[in-house]
Design a protein around this motif. Structure first.
Motif, PDB file in Angstrom:
ATOM      1  N   LYS A  10       0.827  -1.209   0.000  1.00 49.49           N
ATOM      2  CA  LYS A  10       0.000   0.000   0.000  1.00 49.49           C
ATOM      3  C   LYS A  10       0.860   1.258   0.000  1.00 49.49           C
ATOM      4  O   LYS A  10       0.564   2.231  -0.686  1.00 49.49           O
ATOM      5  CB  LYS A  10      -0.918   0.010   1.223  1.00 49.49           C
ATOM      6  CG  LYS A  10      -2.027  -1.006   1.161  1.00 49.49           C
ATOM      7  CD  LYS A  10      -2.809  -1.007   2.463  1.00 49.49           C
ATOM      8  CE  LYS A  10      -3.749  -2.188   2.544  1.00 49.49           C
ATOM      9  NZ  LYS A  10      -4.380  -2.285   3.861  1.00 49.49           N
ATOM     10  N   LEU A  13       2.266   1.788  -3.467  1.00 47.31           N
ATOM     11  CA  LEU A  13       1.241   2.324  -4.364  1.00 47.31           C
ATOM     12  C   LEU A  13       1.028   3.812  -4.118  1.00 47.31           C
ATOM     13  O   LEU A  13       0.904   4.596  -5.067  1.00 47.31           O
ATOM     14  CB  LEU A  13      -0.076   1.571  -4.178  1.00 47.31           C
ATOM     15  CG  LEU A  13      -0.154   0.185  -4.775  1.00 47.31           C
ATOM     16  CD1 LEU A  13      -1.483  -0.477  -4.400  1.00 47.31           C
ATOM     17  CD2 LEU A  13      -0.001   0.242  -6.275  1.00 47.31           C
ATOM     18  N   LEU A  14       0.987   4.202  -2.860  1.00 49.07           N
ATOM     19  CA  LEU A  14       0.806   5.611  -2.519  1.00 49.07           C
ATOM     20  C   LEU A  14       1.973   6.449  -3.038  1.00 49.07           C
ATOM     21  O   LEU A  14       1.770   7.499  -3.661  1.00 49.07           O
ATOM     22  CB  LEU A  14       0.667   5.776  -1.007  1.00 49.07           C
ATOM     23  CG  LEU A  14       0.528   7.211  -0.505  1.00 49.07           C
ATOM     24  CD1 LEU A  14      -0.754   7.836  -1.033  1.00 49.07           C
ATOM     25  CD2 LEU A  14       0.546   7.238   1.013  1.00 49.07           C
ATOM     26  N   ASN A  16       3.951   5.724  -5.479  1.00 48.78           N
ATOM     27  CA  ASN A  16       3.885   5.729  -6.938  1.00 48.78           C
ATOM     28  C   ASN A  16       2.949   6.830  -7.421  1.00 48.78           C
ATOM     29  O   ASN A  16       3.279   7.584  -8.336  1.00 48.78           O
ATOM     30  CB  ASN A  16       3.434   4.359  -7.437  1.00 48.78           C
ATOM     31  CG  ASN A  16       3.434   4.282  -8.945  1.00 48.78           C
ATOM     32  OD1 ASN A  16       4.074   5.068  -9.616  1.00 48.78           O
ATOM     33  ND2 ASN A  16       2.701   3.328  -9.469  1.00 48.78           N
ATOM     34  N   ARG A  17       1.789   6.957  -6.770  1.00 53.25           N
ATOM     35  CA  ARG A  17       0.844   8.018  -7.140  1.00 53.25           C
ATOM     36  C   ARG A  17       1.434   9.403  -6.888  1.00 53.25           C
ATOM     37  O   ARG A  17       1.262  10.315  -7.687  1.00 53.25           O
ATOM     38  CB  ARG A  17      -0.445   7.878  -6.351  1.00 53.25           C
ATOM     39  CG  ARG A  17      -1.330   6.798  -6.837  1.00 53.25           C
ATOM     40  CD  ARG A  17      -2.622   6.812  -6.095  1.00 53.25           C
ATOM     41  NE  ARG A  17      -3.556   5.894  -6.723  1.00 53.25           N
ATOM     42  CZ  ARG A  17      -4.776   5.722  -6.327  1.00 53.25           C
ATOM     43  NH1 ARG A  17      -5.239   6.406  -5.298  1.00 53.25           N
ATOM     44  NH2 ARG A  17      -5.556   4.871  -6.937  1.00 53.25           N
ATOM     45  N   VAL A  18       2.113   9.557  -5.772  1.00 51.91           N
ATOM     46  CA  VAL A  18       2.713  10.855  -5.435  1.00 51.91           C
ATOM     47  C   VAL A  18       3.758  11.229  -6.472  1.00 51.91           C
ATOM     48  O   VAL A  18       3.750  12.340  -7.015  1.00 51.91           O
ATOM     49  CB  VAL A  18       3.321  10.826  -4.015  1.00 51.91           C
ATOM     50  CG1 VAL A  18       4.176  12.057  -3.758  1.00 51.91           C
ATOM     51  CG2 VAL A  18       2.217  10.719  -2.975  1.00 51.91           C
ATOM     52  N   ARG A  20       4.180  10.230  -9.513  1.00 56.02           N
ATOM     53  CA  ARG A  20       3.656  10.470 -10.864  1.00 56.02           C
ATOM     54  C   ARG A  20       3.141  11.888 -11.023  1.00 56.02           C
ATOM     55  O   ARG A  20       3.057  12.409 -12.121  1.00 56.02           O
ATOM     56  CB  ARG A  20       2.544   9.476 -11.191  1.00 56.02           C
ATOM     57  CG  ARG A  20       3.079   8.134 -11.642  1.00 56.02           C
ATOM     58  CD  ARG A  20       1.978   7.266 -12.174  1.00 56.02           C
ATOM     59  NE  ARG A  20       1.194   6.770 -11.041  1.00 56.02           N
ATOM     60  CZ  ARG A  20      -0.074   6.425 -11.114  1.00 56.02           C
ATOM     61  NH1 ARG A  20      -0.733   6.521 -12.236  1.00 56.02           N
ATOM     62  NH2 ARG A  20      -0.706   5.977 -10.048  1.00 56.02           N
ATOM     63  N   ARG A  21       2.804  12.532  -9.911  1.00 57.78           N
ATOM     64  CA  ARG A  21       2.228  13.874  -9.963  1.00 57.78           C
ATOM     65  C   ARG A  21       3.227  14.980  -9.624  1.00 57.78           C
ATOM     66  O   ARG A  21       2.889  16.151  -9.676  1.00 57.78           O
ATOM     67  CB  ARG A  21       1.032  13.935  -9.008  1.00 57.78           C
ATOM     68  CG  ARG A  21      -0.150  13.148  -9.510  1.00 57.78           C
ATOM     69  CD  ARG A  21      -1.240  13.027  -8.461  1.00 57.78           C
ATOM     70  NE  ARG A  21      -2.453  12.410  -8.940  1.00 57.78           N
ATOM     71  CZ  ARG A  21      -2.608  11.115  -9.172  1.00 57.78           C
ATOM     72  NH1 ARG A  21      -1.601  10.284  -8.995  1.00 57.78           N
ATOM     73  NH2 ARG A  21      -3.764  10.637  -9.591  1.00 57.78           N
ATOM     74  N   THR A  22       4.426  14.632  -9.246  1.00 59.33           N
ATOM     75  CA  THR A  22       5.429  15.652  -8.916  1.00 59.33           C
ATOM     76  C   THR A  22       6.240  15.998 -10.157  1.00 59.33           C
ATOM     77  O   THR A  22       6.321  15.203 -11.095  1.00 59.33           O
ATOM     78  CB  THR A  22       6.365  15.170  -7.788  1.00 59.33           C
ATOM     79  OG1 THR A  22       6.962  13.932  -8.178  1.00 59.33           O
ATOM     80  CG2 THR A  22       5.622  14.980  -6.485  1.00 59.33           C
ATOM     81  N   ASN A  27      11.538  14.520  -9.130  1.00 60.90           N
ATOM     82  CA  ASN A  27      11.749  13.071  -9.211  1.00 60.90           C
ATOM     83  C   ASN A  27      13.207  12.749  -9.521  1.00 60.90           C
ATOM     84  O   ASN A  27      13.773  11.801  -8.977  1.00 60.90           O
ATOM     85  CB  ASN A  27      10.844  12.455 -10.267  1.00 60.90           C
ATOM     86  CG  ASN A  27       9.382  12.489  -9.862  1.00 60.90           C
ATOM     87  OD1 ASN A  27       9.066  12.701  -8.695  1.00 60.90           O
ATOM     88  ND2 ASN A  27       8.510  12.299 -10.816  1.00 60.90           N
TER      89      ASN A  27
END
Length: 93
Positions: A10, A13-14, A16-18, A20-22, A27
């Motif tokens: 989990k 996954l969290l 990964n989402r963070v 992808r948006r930075t 990154n």
């Protein structure tokens, strides 16, 4: 207690989402620091902090000086070790 693999999954996954948006620059900076984390850990305390703490500069100056010294030295160590191990890795494959 120890966490289950579900908690680790989990968290991944969290993150990964963070990430992808930075911004890509952020990154890239995280990738750079992450690649150097072992080398930074190995040299930080004994070779950097030991000498800087003697100066009694306070938290933020000590932090900034430590980062300014540790990251370039860790990068140099990482680069040297990568060049040394590349021929060995090629022989193994």
């Amino acid at each position: 207690g120890s966490r289950g693999l579900g908690d680790v999954y989990k968290r991944q996954l969290l993150l990964n989402r963070v990430f992808r948006r930075t911004p890509k620059a952020f990154n890239g900076a995280c990738r750079f620091v992450g690649a150097l984390s072992l080398e930074a850990y190995l040299i930080h305390d004994h070779f950097v902090m030991t000498y800087i703490e003697r100066l009694h500069l306070g938290y933020w100056p000590t932090f900034l000086i430590t980062i300014a010294i540790t990251l370039p030295v860790a990068w140099a160590l990482h680069t040297i070790l990568a060049r040394m191990t590349k021929p060995i890795e090629k022989r193994i494959q």
